[in-house]
Write an enzyme that holds these catalytic residues in place. Structure first.
Site, PDB file in Angstrom:
ATOM      1  N   HIS A 132      33.955  57.947  51.394  1.00 49.54           N
ATOM      2  CA  HIS A 132      34.836  57.024  52.208  1.00 49.54           C
ATOM      3  C   HIS A 132      35.113  55.686  51.231  1.00 49.54           C
ATOM      4  CE1 HIS A 132      34.508  59.718  55.720  1.00 49.54           C
ATOM      5  NE2 HIS A 132      33.162  59.844  55.241  1.00 49.54           N
ATOM      6  N   HIS A 142      34.170  70.299  53.786  1.00 49.11           N
ATOM      7  CA  HIS A 142      34.096  69.254  54.714  1.00 49.11           C
ATOM      8  C   HIS A 142      34.665  67.796  54.022  1.00 49.11           C
ATOM      9  CE1 HIS A 142      33.156  66.858  58.189  1.00 49.11           C
ATOM     10  NE2 HIS A 142      32.574  65.990  57.301  1.00 49.11           N
ATOM     11  N   ASP A 147      37.423  65.074  55.196  1.00 52.24           N
ATOM     12  CA  ASP A 147      37.213  63.521  55.411  1.00 52.24           C
ATOM     13  C   ASP A 147      38.254  62.915  54.254  1.00 52.24           C
ATOM     14  OD1 ASP A 147      34.983  63.571  56.846  1.00 52.24           O
ATOM     15  OD2 ASP A 147      33.488  63.356  55.222  1.00 52.24           O
ATOM     16  N   HIS A 189      37.550  62.512  61.163  1.00 50.07           N
ATOM     17  CA  HIS A 189      37.825  63.988  61.631  1.00 50.07           C
ATOM     18  C   HIS A 189      38.971  64.059  62.672  1.00 50.07           C
ATOM     19  CE1 HIS A 189      33.028  64.730  61.024  1.00 50.07           C
ATOM     20  NE2 HIS A 189      33.914  64.476  59.931  1.00 50.07           N
TER      21      HIS A 189
END
Length: 303
Positions: free
Chosen positions: A260, A233, A237, A76
């Site tokens: 991720h 969101h 990321d 973030h």
């Protein structure tokens, strides 16, 4: 191309890590050009550069580390620095996880904008993707395609849940990030919280720093900040994960149910294939490369 930037004033932040639950203090300081983004674990006096080779874990967040010393949940903050064109700073942190704050980048954006910016002498290098890089894995997909801008197209699917299917597309720049992405909070399912905490994750999570979803909707008292806050969101990321390239990225990032780990693998594959990108170090160099790639019309001579 643009000149590199750092912050003008020091930024100080206190909070807790969403996974460790530990209190942490951060001081972000200006840095000289070509420094990059560097974390300084002040409790151990170890410096960790925010780059691909220092990514050591991608379980529910991105973790940087050297010799068993970590800085967790960096995405973030890194997304905010990248989107606001802050290229050089020292982030002094006295514990192992960046504070989650409200679960979005909104607080980072506010603090960094108040710190103001200083333009530096050297140009920020650009990484221009010239050949598609793609990964498919167990129904998930992620890719970087050639593009003259930094564009993101993202889709998620949680069939049979309140989230259901969502998609969003955006051309990433400072203003679009602030307006359309920065306020999107991290999220999780209520049914997963007990499992995560049994595995020493989400120990600092709460309704103040995450959107929690049950079978019927969100259990937070505060409403969603965007109708499709969940996919936004995921874009936040992704920007943080891609920022670890340490270049201004010119590519079209496309993702379906990515996370991720896939982002890390995508960046690794990109860097390993030297024919898949061109590095641009100056405006003159930029013009030469774009013309060689056919992006420029000889009659126009500019982007």
């Amino acid at each position: 191309m643009r000149k590199q930037r750092t912050i003008k004033e020091i930024v100080k932040v206190s909070g807790i890590g969403v996974h460790t639950g530990k209190k942490v203090d951060i001081i972000i300081e200006p840095a000289q050009e070509n420094t990059g983004i560097v974390f300084h674990r002040t409790d151990i006096n170890l410096f960790i550069q925010a780059n691909q080779s220092n990514v050591v874990d991608t379980t529910l967040s991105t973790t940087l580390g050297i010799d068993g010393v970590y800085v967790k949940t960096v995405e973030h903050l890194l997304a905010s620095l990248y989107a606001m064109n802050i290229d050089n700073c020292i982030i002094r942190i006295d514990n192992e996880e960046v504070p989650i704050l409200d679960g979005s980048s909104a607080s980072w954006v506010y603090l960094l904008r108040n710190a103001s910016f200083v333009e530096q002498k050297h140009y920020k290098k650009v990484l221009l993707v010239t050949k598609p890089i793609k990964i498919k894995d167990n129904g998930k997909f992620v890719a970087l395609l050639p593009c003259r801008k930094f564009k993101i197209s993202y889709a998620i699917s949680f069939d049979g849940t309140f989230i259901n299917k969502q998609k969003y597309e955006i051309e990433v720049n400072e203003q679009s990030f602030i307006k359309e992405i920065s306020k999107a909070r991290t999220f999780c399912f209520l049914r997963d919280i007990e499992y995560m905490q049994q595995n020493n994750l989400a120990l600092g999570g709460s309704l103040d720093n995450a959107v929690v979803v049950d079978d019927y909707g969100i259990i937070n008292e505060d409403p969603l900040r965007y109708e499709n806050e969940f996919v936004r969101h995921k874009i936040l990321d992704a920007i943080g994960d891609l920022s670890i390239l340490n270049y201004d990225l010119k590519a079209h990032y496309i993702a379906y149910k990515s996370g991720h780990n896939l982002n890390y693998r995508l960046v690794s594959n990109l860097l390993q294939d030297k024919k898949s990108f061109a590095l641009i170090g100056s405006p003159k160099h930029e013009m030469e490369i774009l013309e060689n790639l056919g992006y420029l019309s000889p009659s126009v001579g500019s982007i």
